[in-house]
Write an enzyme that holds these catalytic residues in place. Sequence first.
Site, PDB file in Angstrom:
ATOM      1  N   ASP A 290       0.881  -1.162   0.000  1.00  0.00           N
ATOM      2  CA  ASP A 290       0.000   0.000   0.000  1.00  0.00           C
ATOM      3  C   ASP A 290       0.920   1.213   0.000  1.00  0.00           C
ATOM      4  OD1 ASP A 290      -1.642   2.164   0.550  1.00  0.00           O
ATOM      5  OD2 ASP A 290      -2.908   1.064   1.961  1.00  0.00           O
TER       6      ASP A 290
ATOM      7  N   TYR B 160     -10.865  21.972 -18.295  1.00  0.00           N
ATOM      8  CA  TYR B 160     -11.208  21.555 -16.935  1.00  0.00           C
ATOM      9  C   TYR B 160     -11.773  20.140 -16.963  1.00  0.00           C
ATOM     10  CZ  TYR B 160     -13.511  21.562 -12.352  1.00  0.00           C
ATOM     11  OH  TYR B 160     -13.903  21.255 -11.080  1.00  0.00           O
TER      12      TYR B 160
ATOM     13  N   LYS C 124      -5.023  14.666 -10.898  1.00  0.00           N
ATOM     14  CA  LYS C 124      -4.356  14.346 -12.155  1.00  0.00           C
ATOM     15  C   LYS C 124      -3.290  15.369 -12.538  1.00  0.00           C
ATOM     16  CE  LYS C 124      -6.364  10.471 -12.851  1.00  0.00           C
ATOM     17  NZ  LYS C 124      -5.571   9.228 -12.704  1.00  0.00           N
TER      18      LYS C 124
END
Length: 307
Positions: free
Chosen positions: A77, A171, A181
């Site tokens: 993880d 956008y 991102k």
Amino acid sequence: METTEQVLKGKVALVAGATRGAGRAMAVELGRAGAVVYATGRTTRERRSEVNRPETIEETAELVTAAGGTGIAVPVDHLVPEQVAALVERIDREQGRLDILVNDVWGGDHLLKFGQKAWEADLRDGLRMIRLSIDAHAITSHCALPLLIRRPGGLLVEITDGTEEANTAHYRELFFLDLAKYGPIRMAWSLSHELREYGGTAVCLSPGFLRSEEMLDHFGVREENWRDAVAKEPHFAIAESPVFVARALVALAADPDRQRWSGKSVFSGDLAKVYGFTDVDGSRPDVAGYFEEVVHGGRAASAEDYR
């Protein structure tokens, strides 16, 4: 350039987030090029992550080995620094080097709810997306870069969705996704400065419209008949297989002059124009050109004109 020679034999790579999609394909193509590849993720044959899909890191490692490399699956993880530090210590102990680090961790698609303003979105889900895309990448770089810089020429590749140009021009219609991102783009730019004195390269690489396992399932198709989905989503005609971005990664890793890309964000199609590799069907899909000129620009053309 399809990888027919083991141009990365002797190299060691870590693909963080290699369970499925682009991460799995990149791990496999690195293996096909001869690399030892550590494939990490949270979904194993014993336990699924919150994404709740069937693909596992063990399968990825087996595919790497079958392709001609050495695949090593390690459950990690990447939001837990102690697990990442232990992974890097293992790579150092077993290999004594790290040549390629790919930060591909994501796993936030199940949290996406479009049509909501920032103040309307579930804050817990939004912050989780940011943690998956930014915190996990930052933690991995913090732990792994000391091993990467031990030898000159190390390569760090941040994986995201869209380039700097694309993400600033349009956008993403979801505040938290937009932040998530864009983060890897800035991380690659920042780390390109820090790696320079060590002869290292940091690049942000994005696939185009990716035919991941999840996307194929969404449209109810398989890779063999993916074009059947174009009737439902016409823009899917420009879609690329995960192998395309994986070949972009291998081309970067095998390029002795790869520092020319350092600090930049590029689509797989951008690199295909330079290095000459193709997707599995022999085409070179140019998603950036298609969306800018046809979808947003109104040009009368089809996706086939951009493949």
